[in-house]
Design an enzyme around this catalytic site. Structure first.
Site, PDB file in Angstrom:
ATOM      1  N   CYS A   1       0.834  -1.200   0.000  1.00  0.00           N
ATOM      2  CA  CYS A   1       0.000   0.000   0.000  1.00  0.00           C
ATOM      3  C   CYS A   1       0.873   1.257   0.000  1.00  0.00           C
ATOM      4  CB  CYS A   1      -0.991  -0.046   1.164  1.00  0.00           C
ATOM      5  SG  CYS A   1      -2.489   0.877   0.793  1.00  0.00           S
TER       6      CYS A   1
ATOM      7  N   HIS B   1      -3.624  -5.318   0.462  1.00  0.00           N
ATOM      8  CA  HIS B   1      -2.978  -5.847   1.674  1.00  0.00           C
ATOM      9  C   HIS B   1      -2.995  -7.375   1.649  1.00  0.00           C
ATOM     10  CE1 HIS B   1      -2.789  -2.040   4.046  1.00  0.00           C
ATOM     11  NE2 HIS B   1      -3.681  -1.700   3.143  1.00  0.00           N
TER      12      HIS B   1
ATOM     13  N   GLU C   1      -1.455  -9.316   3.478  1.00  0.00           N
ATOM     14  CA  GLU C   1      -1.351  -9.861   4.842  1.00  0.00           C
ATOM     15  C   GLU C   1      -2.703 -10.264   5.434  1.00  0.00           C
ATOM     16  OE1 GLU C   1      -0.862  -6.727   3.944  1.00  0.00           O
ATOM     17  OE2 GLU C   1      -1.379  -5.286   5.494  1.00  0.00           O
TER      18      GLU C   1
HETATM   19  N1  GLN Z   1      -2.050   6.584   2.934  1.00  0.00           N
HETATM   20  C1  GLN Z   1      -2.137   5.816   1.725  1.00  0.00           C
HETATM   21  C2  GLN Z   1      -3.513   5.917   1.085  1.00  0.00           C
HETATM   22  O1  GLN Z   1      -4.476   6.265   1.728  1.00  0.00           O
HETATM   23  C3  GLN Z   1      -1.761   4.378   1.976  1.00  0.00           C
HETATM   24  C4  GLN Z   1      -2.713   3.645   2.859  1.00  0.00           C
HETATM   25  C5  GLN Z   1      -2.172   2.337   3.376  1.00  0.00           C
HETATM   26  O2  GLN Z   1      -0.961   2.124   3.364  1.00  0.00           O
HETATM   27  N2  GLN Z   1      -3.045   1.482   3.878  1.00  0.00           N
HETATM   28  O3  GLN Z   1      -3.666   5.610  -0.042  1.00  0.00           O
END
Ligand code: GLN
Length: 536
Positions: A386, A512, A514
């Site tokens: 992310c 994600h 994970e």
């Molecule tokens: N802050 C970034 C976004 O909102 C990444 C979010 C994250 O890593 N879950 O896109």
């Protein structure tokens, strides 16, 4: 068979591992062929933990259906191997929100809306609802907090009523408690547990099962004493000694026959249910976990590294991938805010793989961008999740595409090269709670990519939690310099996976992975990443 309910309360102290106990008990009952779901009831006023800082609450776990939930749901999914949903996490905020919405809609017209009965009834409805939408034999409901907390009271009253209405053959109360060892006295002490059970009794709840966390084994006299003063059978006093790993707990419980007691109380004598739990695969997994053939040091670079629960699903994904590949992963936690161009090499010199973690806000962002660059330039296996992917894109744009001022508009609103930008439909949103791109979205994988080799599938579904995206208007600058966008969401065209074919293992994912690792099925991106790191 009617659905049976196990209510799990906690006493004496927080952090006794109620979530692990529930997950382990669930696993154990499933090994008897029962269909189990676990639910967490959280007494805080936030509607969900999505707006909380990881330092407050630890990781936010995201379910397939896009609910931002307590990290215990991650344990439930990893132990049981099947998905949870919004219905598996109830908070006081959500309960009140529903009651107030009903009040405004006039559903209680003429009545005074009160904690008793309206809030209690709403909690009861949430607990029972799980069994209405799925075929379940057992629901385990974990009550957050510790008995005696003011905010837990409505939950205790709700389970008291349910237990009364359902009877002991359908509802069972478990109390997880602490038996501290007093070194000066050279003794294990039962008094805190006695008091905690008295408090539970004062709310009308008699535990059927007492699960005692303790640093030392409970000898038989002590068990008898606890049983005697707490009004439970001696065999219902279960020892939960500190285990080598959380994954040993189902085996610990099985050894003490917890499942037999429960099946007996629930009068589950059905011949179709095996009398012994089938824990063969689980036992093999635990054996592999404790006998790795290799050791590898991997850096986890993030800004919440001092909180041990902030990256729970990532750290557990490493453990599960390590068990599968026979690798013991030593995680080197690095505070991203401490990394600079000057010290990067010294901090990361002895690691064989680097993971840049998800996150929000600008603190530590240049450290993450520097780390992504370091892994790229030194051919170190790199997984960016992310925000980790977003930082890798920024570093690539700056270094390889001549876009020196490239940035994410999350951190630099007027960047001339917003390589990461807010999604169009996010621009109109003001409310912070539950408004990100959340939950499962499809990802189409390019056939001639490393991602395809890893997944061995053309289409996968992964969970998301973000507002910002790789900017499709700038993407071609990166592609022209050799970056490959190997995973794309087919509906929106948004980037899901980016990889660098000229590098041995350099992958960033907007989702994600994970959240999808389970004991039976560690996520392929993690197993591949660990394998790449271990073979360096
Ligand atoms: N802050 C970034 C976004 O909102 C990444 C979010 C994250 O890593 N879950 O896109």
């Amino acid at each position: 068979m009617d659905t049976k309910f196990i209510f799990v309360t906690g006493g004496v102290s927080s952090s006794l591992g109620k979530g692990i106990f529930c997950a382990s008990l669930g696993r154990l009952l499933e090994s008897h062929g029962l269909r189990v779901s676990i639910q967490k009831l959280d007494p805080y006023i936030n509607v969900d933990p999505g707006t909380m800082n990881p330092y407050e609450h630890g990781e936010v776990f995201v379910t397939h259906d896009g609910a931002e939930t307590d990290l215990d749901l991650g344990h439930y999914e990893r132990f049981l191997g099947h998905k949870t949903s919004q219905a598996n996490n109830v908070t006081t905020g959500r309960v009140y929100q529903e009651v107030i919405e009903k009040e405004r809609a006039g559903q209680y017209l003429g009545k005074t809306v009160q904690v008793v009965p309206h809030i209690i009834d709403e909690i009861k409805a949430w607990i029972v609802r799980l069994s209405e939408t799925q075929q379940l034999d057992v629901i385990i409901s974990e009550i957050g907090g510790t008995v005696g907390d003011i905010e837990s009271l409505p939950y205790l009253e709700a389970i008291r009523q349910l237990r009364y209405e359902m009877g002991s053959a359908n509802a069972l109360v478990t109390h997880l408690t602490l038996i501290p060892y007093l070194a000066a006295a050279g003794e294990l002490k039962t008094k805190p547990t006695q008091h905690s059970v008295k408090m539970l009794l004062s709310y009308g709840l008699q535990p059927d099962l007492l699960v005692c966390r303790s640093e030392r084994p409970l000898h038989s006299e002590l068990r008898e004493k606890i049983a005697h003063f707490c009004n439970v059978e001696t065999r219902a006093v279960i020892e939960a000694a500190d285990a080598k790993s959380i994954y040993d707990v189902p085996l610990q419980l099985a050894q003490q026959g917890v499942q037999k007691l429960i099946l007996e109380q629930f009068q589950i004598t059905d011949q179709s249910i095996p009398s012994e739990p089938d824990l063969k695969e689980w036992t093999q997994f635990v054996k592999r976990l404790h006998a790795p053939e290799k050791r590898v040091r991997i850096a986890l670079v993030g800004k919440y590294v001092t909180h041990q629960d902030a990256y729970k699903s990532i750290t557990e994904s490493f453990i599960l991938a390590g068990a599968k590949t026979s690798v013991d992963i030593e995680l080197h936690y690095v505070e991203s805010g401490d990394i600079t161009e000057d010290n990067c090499e010294a901090v990361l010199q002895d690691v064989k793989g680097i993971l840049v973690a998800p996150g929000f806000g600008s603190r530590g962002i240049e450290g993450k961008i520097t780390t992504a660059r370091f892994a790229r330039v030194h051919n170190i296996p790199f997984l960016g999740i992310c925000l980790g992917l977003q930082c890798a894109m920024i570093s690539f744009a700056r270094d390889c595409c001549g876009l020196e001022e490239a940035h994410s508009t999350e951190f630099c609103a007027d960047s001339p090269w917003p390589v990461i930008d807010l999604m169009e439909d996010q621009k109109k949103i003001d409310n912070k709670g539950g408004t990100m791109r959340l939950g499962a979205y499809d990802c189409k994988i390019a056939q001639d990519s490393q991602a395809y080799l890893i997944y061995n599938q053309p289409l996968v579904t992964e969970r998301h939690r973000h507002r910002y995206e790789v900017n499709n208007a700038i993407r071609h600058h990166l592609e022209n310099q050799g970056l490959k966008f190997s995973g794309i969401n087919p509906e929106s065209g948004l980037v899901e996976i980016a990889e660098l074919p000229s590098h041995p293992w350099y992958i960033g994912v907007q989702f994600h992975p994970e959240y999808r690792s389970t004991v039976g099925n560690p996520h392929p991106l993690f197993t591949s990443f660990v394998t790449a790191a271990a073979s360096r």
